[in-house]
Enzyme design. Structure first.
Site, short mmCIF file in Angstrom:
data_model
loop_
_atom_site.label_atom_id
_atom_site.label_comp_id
_atom_site.label_asym_id
_atom_site.label_seq_id
_atom_site.Cartn_x
_atom_site.Cartn_y
_atom_site.Cartn_z
N ARG A 179 -1.62 -0.80 -8.53
CA ARG A 179 -2.85 -0.24 -8.18
C ARG A 179 -2.86 1.51 -8.44
O ARG A 179 -1.79 1.94 -7.70
CB ARG A 179 -3.07 -0.64 -6.88
N ASP A 192 0.70 -1.29 0.03
CA ASP A 192 0.19 0.02 0.00
C ASP A 192 0.91 1.22 -0.04
O ASP A 192 1.99 1.16 0.50
CB ASP A 192 -0.62 -0.07 1.18
P1 FDA Z 1 -14.45 9.58 -4.53
O1 FDA Z 1 -13.79 10.03 -2.99
O2 FDA Z 1 -14.41 10.64 -5.39
O3 FDA Z 1 -15.67 8.91 -4.06
C1 FDA Z 1 -16.45 8.53 -5.08
C2 FDA Z 1 -17.73 7.97 -4.48
O4 FDA Z 1 -17.53 6.75 -3.88
C3 FDA Z 1 -18.33 8.86 -3.10
O5 FDA Z 1 -19.13 9.75 -3.66
C4 FDA Z 1 -19.12 7.93 -2.51
O6 FDA Z 1 -20.23 7.74 -2.81
C5 FDA Z 1 -18.33 6.62 -2.71
N1 FDA Z 1 -17.18 6.46 -1.55
C6 FDA Z 1 -15.79 6.76 -1.61
N2 FDA Z 1 -15.24 6.67 -0.54
C7 FDA Z 1 -16.09 6.16 0.30
C8 FDA Z 1 -16.19 5.66 1.69
N3 FDA Z 1 -15.09 5.93 2.39
N4 FDA Z 1 -17.34 5.48 2.36
C9 FDA Z 1 -18.68 5.45 1.73
N5 FDA Z 1 -18.45 5.71 0.13
C10 FDA Z 1 -17.38 5.96 -0.54
N6 FDA Z 1 -5.17 5.44 -0.90
C11 FDA Z 1 -3.93 5.66 -0.71
O7 FDA Z 1 -3.41 6.71 -0.51
N7 FDA Z 1 -2.97 4.47 -0.58
C12 FDA Z 1 -3.34 3.26 -0.93
O8 FDA Z 1 -2.59 2.23 -0.85
C13 FDA Z 1 -4.91 3.16 -1.02
N8 FDA Z 1 -5.42 1.85 -1.37
C14 FDA Z 1 -6.49 1.66 -1.71
C15 FDA Z 1 -7.37 0.52 -2.30
C16 FDA Z 1 -8.42 0.16 -2.32
C17 FDA Z 1 -8.80 -1.05 -3.04
C18 FDA Z 1 -9.28 1.37 -2.62
C19 FDA Z 1 -10.87 1.25 -3.29
C20 FDA Z 1 -8.70 2.63 -2.29
C21 FDA Z 1 -7.34 2.74 -1.75
N9 FDA Z 1 -7.01 4.03 -1.20
C22 FDA Z 1 -5.72 3.84 -1.12
C23 FDA Z 1 -7.94 5.00 -1.22
C24 FDA Z 1 -7.94 5.94 -2.32
O9 FDA Z 1 -6.90 6.87 -2.36
C25 FDA Z 1 -9.41 7.09 -2.04
O10 FDA Z 1 -9.09 7.62 -0.93
C26 FDA Z 1 -10.79 6.34 -1.81
O11 FDA Z 1 -10.79 5.24 -2.53
C27 FDA Z 1 -11.73 7.26 -2.07
O12 FDA Z 1 -11.73 7.74 -3.40
P2 FDA Z 1 -12.32 7.09 -4.80
O13 FDA Z 1 -11.73 6.82 -5.73
O14 FDA Z 1 -13.50 6.14 -4.17
O15 FDA Z 1 -13.34 8.67 -5.28
#
Ligand code: FDA
Length: 311
Positions: free
Chosen positions: A187, A138
């Protein structure tokens, strides 16, 4: 900047500041997962986590299991985390679930002793290789970006190719990292950490735009395997269009989402025949992980507050 944007940024940075607060952490751990963290954390034990993974596998969703822990303060703690990862890898083999593993380099002592950290991670990657498994490093805050990438490259140099890492669209540097790391299994994420505007895009719209550029560049290069980790439906739809339009093979990428977030979308993607992997965290040290999830979405904090009032 709009007021809504300022409010969101303040909310996010205040919560992320709490992620490192040890006093609040011990208070939260006392109240346990029941307050709401159980929505995002699969349990405190390996058995509980494997049970959830079995259920996900039955829906056509594969998993990456993360034994929670980060930012250790004494190197001996890494011994115990390494042991937990060995048990986890054995547990995956014995239970027959479809899962790989994710770990945080500071959990293995990156902040204390980079050489010792490399040795701990190497021993996990070696064991994973013997079991035909894969290890994802990560990505934590920008203090550790170079060191994390270096560990991955070093291990590949030793012939241990069953390890990959994560790149964050929030950082300006990532465009160049995508180019120079194009052959590795990566990733891609938006980025969960609070960073200075000198090194990271302050506006979400710019992070989203960079995320799409990163994904496009990776998928078009058709070189390394790409995990697209997001719950952003607009971006997922954009990826689906892109791969159809440019005939990009589905075998070159997978979607990834977090346990407890947008479960119905995860199931739908699986039904549509996309590879989808759920990130399943478990263990006692769930507090910083949980706070980062709250910071991503104000509604999650409301969910926890409602649970507290109900008790
Ligand atoms: P965004 O934040 O724009 O969210 C899009 C939509 O998704 C929101 O409107 C909401 O509906 C839904 N959503 C998002 N987050 C949610 C939550 N917590 N609860 C409920 N609904 C939510 N980061 C990092 O810095 N290092 C890493 O190694 C990782 N590893 C990682 C693995 C995996 C499998 C995922 C999915 C994410 C990560 N992340 C991460 C976290 C990533 O950087 C980011 O903070 C989150 O995924 C939220 O961003 P989204 O891309 O979902 O978009």
């Amino acid at each position: 900047m709009e007021l809504g944007n300022i409010g969101n940024k303040l909310f996010r940075s205040s919560l992320l500041a709490l992620a490192g607060n040890r006093a609040i952490e011990s208070l939260a751990l006392k109240y346990g997962l029941q307050l709401g963290a159980g929505k995002f954390v699969a349990g405190e034990t390996l058995e509980e986590a494997l049970r959830q993974v079995r259920w996900l596998n039955a829906q056509g969703i594969v998993a990456t299991l993360d034994h929670l822990g980060e930012g250790i303060r004494r190197l001996e703690e890494a011994d115990s985390y390494r042991e937990q990862y060995w048990l986890l890898l054995d547990g995956i083999r014995d239970s027959g679930v479809n899962a790989n593993v994710s770990l945080k380099p500071t959990q293995m002592g990156l902040a204390l002793d980079p050489q010792a950290c490399l040795a701990y991670i190497r021993s996990i990657v070696v064991k994973a290789r013997a079991l035909g498994n894969f290890v994802r490093l990560d990505m934590e805050n920008s203090l550790y970006t170079d060191a994390t990438i270096d560990i991955m490259r070093r291990l590949h140099g030793e012939g241990l190719t069953n390890v990959g890492t994560v790149l964050q669209a929030s950082l300006y540097r990532t465009e160049e990292d995508v180019r120079r790391l194009r052959t590795y299994n990566l990733r891609l994420v938006k980025g969960a950490y609070k960073e200075s505007r000198h090194i990271a895009y302050p506006l979400k719209a710019d992070v989203d735009a960079n995320f799409k550029r990163m994904i496009g560049s990776r998928l078009r290069s058709r070189m390394g395997y790409t995990a697209i980790a997001t719950h952003d439906e607009a971006i997922i739809d954009w990826v689906k269009d892109l791969v159809i339009r440019e005939r990009i093979p589905r075998s070159s990428f997978e979607f990834q989402m977090l346990y407890g977030v947008r479960a119905t979308m995860q199931e739908r993607l699986a039904r549509e025949g996309y590879k989808i992997r759920c990130y399943v965290p478990y263990g006692r040290m769930w507090y910083p992980y949980f706070v980062r999830r709250l910071a991503e979405r104000p509604a999650n904090l409301l969910f926890v507050l409602k649970n507290m009032i109900r008790r």
